[in-house]
Design a protein around this motif. Structure first.
Motif, PDB file in Angstrom:
ATOM      1  N   THR A  66       7.699  55.014  34.521  1.00 21.18           N
ATOM      2  CA  THR A  66       8.117  55.459  35.843  1.00 21.18           C
ATOM      3  C   THR A  66       9.634  55.525  35.894  1.00 21.18           C
ATOM      4  O   THR A  66      10.327  54.960  35.038  1.00 21.18           O
ATOM      5  CB  THR A  66       7.625  54.493  36.932  1.00 21.18           C
ATOM      6  OG1 THR A  66       8.294  53.235  36.775  1.00 21.18           O
ATOM      7  CG2 THR A  66       6.123  54.291  36.846  1.00 21.18           C
ATOM      8  N   ARG A  67      10.147  56.188  36.919  1.00 21.19           N
ATOM      9  CA  ARG A  67      11.597  56.256  37.085  1.00 21.19           C
ATOM     10  C   ARG A  67      12.189  54.861  37.272  1.00 21.19           C
ATOM     11  O   ARG A  67      13.258  54.558  36.754  1.00 21.19           O
ATOM     12  CB  ARG A  67      11.938  57.159  38.269  1.00 21.19           C
ATOM     13  CG  ARG A  67      11.585  58.634  38.034  1.00 21.19           C
ATOM     14  CD  ARG A  67      11.586  59.423  39.341  1.00 21.19           C
ATOM     15  NE  ARG A  67      11.285  60.827  39.126  1.00 21.19           N
ATOM     16  CZ  ARG A  67      10.038  61.301  38.998  1.00 21.19           C
ATOM     17  NH1 ARG A  67       8.995  60.466  39.045  1.00 21.19           N
ATOM     18  NH2 ARG A  67       9.843  62.591  38.807  1.00 21.19           N
ATOM     19  N   ASP A 116      15.202  57.647  42.669  1.00 23.68           N
ATOM     20  CA  ASP A 116      14.438  58.425  41.691  1.00 23.68           C
ATOM     21  C   ASP A 116      15.158  59.717  41.360  1.00 23.68           C
ATOM     22  O   ASP A 116      15.125  60.188  40.220  1.00 23.68           O
ATOM     23  CB  ASP A 116      13.047  58.750  42.256  1.00 23.68           C
ATOM     24  CG  ASP A 116      12.150  57.531  42.319  1.00 23.68           C
ATOM     25  OD1 ASP A 116      12.558  56.478  41.802  1.00 23.68           O
ATOM     26  OD2 ASP A 116      11.054  57.634  42.884  1.00 23.68           O
ATOM     27  N   ARG A 117      15.824  60.273  42.355  1.00 23.71           N
ATOM     28  CA  ARG A 117      16.544  61.533  42.157  1.00 23.71           C
ATOM     29  C   ARG A 117      17.639  61.373  41.100  1.00 23.71           C
ATOM     30  O   ARG A 117      17.892  62.290  40.310  1.00 23.71           O
ATOM     31  CB  ARG A 117      17.145  62.000  43.492  1.00 23.71           C
ATOM     32  CG  ARG A 117      17.996  63.266  43.408  1.00 23.71           C
ATOM     33  CD  ARG A 117      17.189  64.443  42.926  1.00 23.71           C
ATOM     34  NE  ARG A 117      18.014  65.649  42.849  1.00 23.71           N
ATOM     35  CZ  ARG A 117      17.686  66.734  42.160  1.00 23.71           C
ATOM     36  NH1 ARG A 117      16.551  66.761  41.481  1.00 23.71           N
ATOM     37  NH2 ARG A 117      18.482  67.776  42.143  1.00 23.71           N
ATOM     38  N   ASP A 141      16.083  61.794  37.760  1.00 18.83           N
ATOM     39  CA  ASP A 141      15.739  63.200  37.536  1.00 18.83           C
ATOM     40  C   ASP A 141      16.963  64.014  37.116  1.00 18.83           C
ATOM     41  O   ASP A 141      16.883  64.861  36.219  1.00 18.83           O
ATOM     42  CB  ASP A 141      15.132  63.814  38.809  1.00 18.83           C
ATOM     43  CG  ASP A 141      13.780  63.206  39.154  1.00 18.83           C
ATOM     44  OD1 ASP A 141      13.129  62.655  38.245  1.00 18.83           O
ATOM     45  OD2 ASP A 141      13.382  63.284  40.327  1.00 18.83           O
ATOM     46  N   ILE A 173      17.781  63.302  33.517  1.00 15.38           N
ATOM     47  CA  ILE A 173      16.816  63.942  32.614  1.00 15.38           C
ATOM     48  C   ILE A 173      17.113  65.429  32.469  1.00 15.38           C
ATOM     49  O   ILE A 173      17.064  65.976  31.361  1.00 15.38           O
ATOM     50  CB  ILE A 173      15.377  63.738  33.131  1.00 15.38           C
ATOM     51  CG1 ILE A 173      14.987  62.253  33.063  1.00 15.38           C
ATOM     52  CG2 ILE A 173      14.398  64.599  32.334  1.00 15.38           C
ATOM     53  CD1 ILE A 173      14.804  61.709  31.667  1.00 15.38           C
ATOM     54  N   VAL A 174      17.444  66.085  33.570  1.00 14.82           N
ATOM     55  CA  VAL A 174      17.787  67.516  33.521  1.00 14.82           C
ATOM     56  C   VAL A 174      18.985  67.742  32.601  1.00 14.82           C
ATOM     57  O   VAL A 174      18.981  68.628  31.741  1.00 14.82           O
ATOM     58  CB  VAL A 174      18.086  68.064  34.942  1.00 14.82           C
ATOM     59  CG1 VAL A 174      18.707  69.463  34.847  1.00 14.82           C
ATOM     60  CG2 VAL A 174      16.819  68.108  35.778  1.00 14.82           C
ATOM     61  N   ARG A 230      17.979  67.043  28.851  1.00 15.84           N
ATOM     62  CA  ARG A 230      17.203  68.148  28.264  1.00 15.84           C
ATOM     63  C   ARG A 230      18.096  69.335  27.911  1.00 15.84           C
ATOM     64  O   ARG A 230      17.948  69.956  26.857  1.00 15.84           O
ATOM     65  CB  ARG A 230      16.115  68.595  29.242  1.00 15.84           C
ATOM     66  CG  ARG A 230      14.899  67.677  29.287  1.00 15.84           C
ATOM     67  CD  ARG A 230      13.972  68.111  30.393  1.00 15.84           C
ATOM     68  NE  ARG A 230      12.688  67.409  30.335  1.00 15.84           N
ATOM     69  CZ  ARG A 230      11.891  67.265  31.376  1.00 15.84           C
ATOM     70  NH1 ARG A 230      12.251  67.752  32.565  1.00 15.84           N
ATOM     71  NH2 ARG A 230      10.741  66.633  31.248  1.00 15.84           N
ATOM     72  N   THR A 272       7.588  65.575  31.340  1.00 17.03           N
ATOM     73  CA  THR A 272       7.380  65.089  32.701  1.00 17.03           C
ATOM     74  C   THR A 272       5.895  64.823  32.907  1.00 17.03           C
ATOM     75  O   THR A 272       5.065  65.675  32.617  1.00 17.03           O
ATOM     76  CB  THR A 272       7.856  66.119  33.732  1.00 17.03           C
ATOM     77  OG1 THR A 272       9.241  66.389  33.531  1.00 17.03           O
ATOM     78  CG2 THR A 272       7.642  65.609  35.152  1.00 17.03           C
ATOM     79  N   ARG A 282       3.646  64.421  35.796  1.00 17.73           N
ATOM     80  CA  ARG A 282       3.734  64.674  37.233  1.00 17.73           C
ATOM     81  C   ARG A 282       3.145  63.528  38.055  1.00 17.73           C
ATOM     82  O   ARG A 282       2.055  63.045  37.787  1.00 17.73           O
ATOM     83  CB  ARG A 282       3.008  65.985  37.578  1.00 17.73           C
ATOM     84  CG  ARG A 282       3.378  66.541  38.936  1.00 17.73           C
ATOM     85  CD  ARG A 282       2.827  67.952  39.095  1.00 17.73           C
ATOM     86  NE  ARG A 282       3.399  68.863  38.097  1.00 17.73           N
ATOM     87  CZ  ARG A 282       4.585  69.445  38.218  1.00 17.73           C
ATOM     88  NH1 ARG A 282       5.337  69.178  39.286  1.00 17.73           N
ATOM     89  NH2 ARG A 282       5.024  70.272  37.291  1.00 17.73           N
ATOM     90  N   GLY A 308       6.195  59.846  35.973  1.00 24.17           N
ATOM     91  CA  GLY A 308       7.538  59.671  35.422  1.00 24.17           C
ATOM     92  C   GLY A 308       7.762  60.527  34.187  1.00 24.17           C
ATOM     93  O   GLY A 308       7.454  61.723  34.209  1.00 24.17           O
ATOM     94  N   TYR A 309       8.199  59.900  33.090  1.00 22.96           N
ATOM     95  CA  TYR A 309       8.548  60.643  31.884  1.00 22.96           C
ATOM     96  C   TYR A 309       8.047  59.926  30.637  1.00 22.96           C
ATOM     97  O   TYR A 309       7.819  58.708  30.649  1.00 22.96           O
ATOM     98  CB  TYR A 309      10.070  60.820  31.779  1.00 22.96           C
ATOM     99  CG  TYR A 309      10.657  61.614  32.918  1.00 22.96           C
ATOM    100  CD1 TYR A 309      10.659  63.011  32.902  1.00 22.96           C
ATOM    101  CD2 TYR A 309      11.223  60.965  34.021  1.00 22.96           C
ATOM    102  CE1 TYR A 309      11.190  63.746  33.945  1.00 22.96           C
ATOM    103  CE2 TYR A 309      11.775  61.694  35.067  1.00 22.96           C
ATOM    104  CZ  TYR A 309      11.751  63.088  35.017  1.00 22.96           C
ATOM    105  OH  TYR A 309      12.285  63.806  36.052  1.00 22.96           O
TER     106      TYR A 309
END
Length: 230
Positions: free
Chosen positions: A178-179, A195-196, A199, A202-203, A206, A218, A220, A223-224
């Motif tokens: 999880t985040r 959590d943002r 994210d 991660i963006v 990547r 991801t 959905r 988490g990751y």
């Protein structure tokens, strides 16, 4: 047994003495600096197990000092706790993304600061045990000791936090995190990071990994995870 050595940086003499007194009472060897310039000079001249760094300093501020410490091979692996009078999440996140390992907001309890110092140094010892790890896939190499990542034989420049996230996920391919688990693992427990924020990291990660960005999957609603290779 040698005492663990801590550098404390603050331009307020009373706070500097308060922190020094309490850390010495806990058995640490403490060196003090009153400016960013002095901190950089001292940090580069001796080995330290931890740096306690005030955010608001005259001249070179704490954020810039932290960045310079992370950019210098001599000091890049020394854990940093930032002292800040600012409690807003944006300031906290900025400090952590610059490379700080933890933060304490003023006014603070000396006992809390001492506990945080012990926790950060324990985490650093654990990371040191993992320093020899090299994780390899057909087109991605993650070298924990050198903190280097190569994508198809080309070295990729990651931020401190991006590397921490990638290394954490890649150690357990196929596991879903999880985040909150990612934040706790990378920065320690109970950080007020949204959590943002994860994210966004991660963006960026990547994007920097280019063709290997799809290794970070991801899941959905959860988490990751790092893709499990067949």
């Amino acid at each position: 047994m040698n005492k663990e050595k801590i550098l404390v940086v603050d331009d307020e003499e009373d706070i500097l003495e308060l922190v020094r007194y309490n850390l010495v009472a806990e058995g640490y060897d403490v060196v003090c600096a009153e400016s960013g310039e002095q901190a950089l000079e001292v940090a580069g001249s001796a080995f330290f197990d931890l740096i306690v760094l005030d955010l608001m300093l005259p001249g070179i501020n704490g954020l810039d000092v932290a960045k310079m410490l992370r950019d210098d091979k001599k000091t890049q692996n020394i854990p940093i706790i930032m002292l800040t009078a600012k409690g807003e999440e944006a300031d906290v996140v900025t400090g952590l993304e610059t490379g700080a390992d933890d933060y304490v907001t003023k006014p603070f309890s000396p006992k809390v600061l001492t506990a945080r110092a012990k926790a950060v140094m324990r985490r650093t010892e654990k990371l040191t045990d993992e320093a020899s790890m090299v994780i390899r896939t057909p087109d991605l190499v993650i070298d924990a000791g050198r903190r280097k990542v190569r994508v198809r034989d080309t070295e990729t420049d990651l931020s401190f936090t991006e590397f921490q996230i990638l290394f954490f996920l890649s150690k357990r391919p196929g596991w879903v995190f999880t985040r909150s688990q990612i934040v706790d693992a990378v920065r320690g427990d109970n950080y007020p990071v949204t959590d943002r924020s994860v994210d966004v990291q991660i963006v960026g990660l990547r994007k920097k990994l280019g063709p290997c960005g799809n290794y970070i999957e991801t899941v959905r609603g959860v988490g990751y995870r790092f893709k499990e290779l067949q």
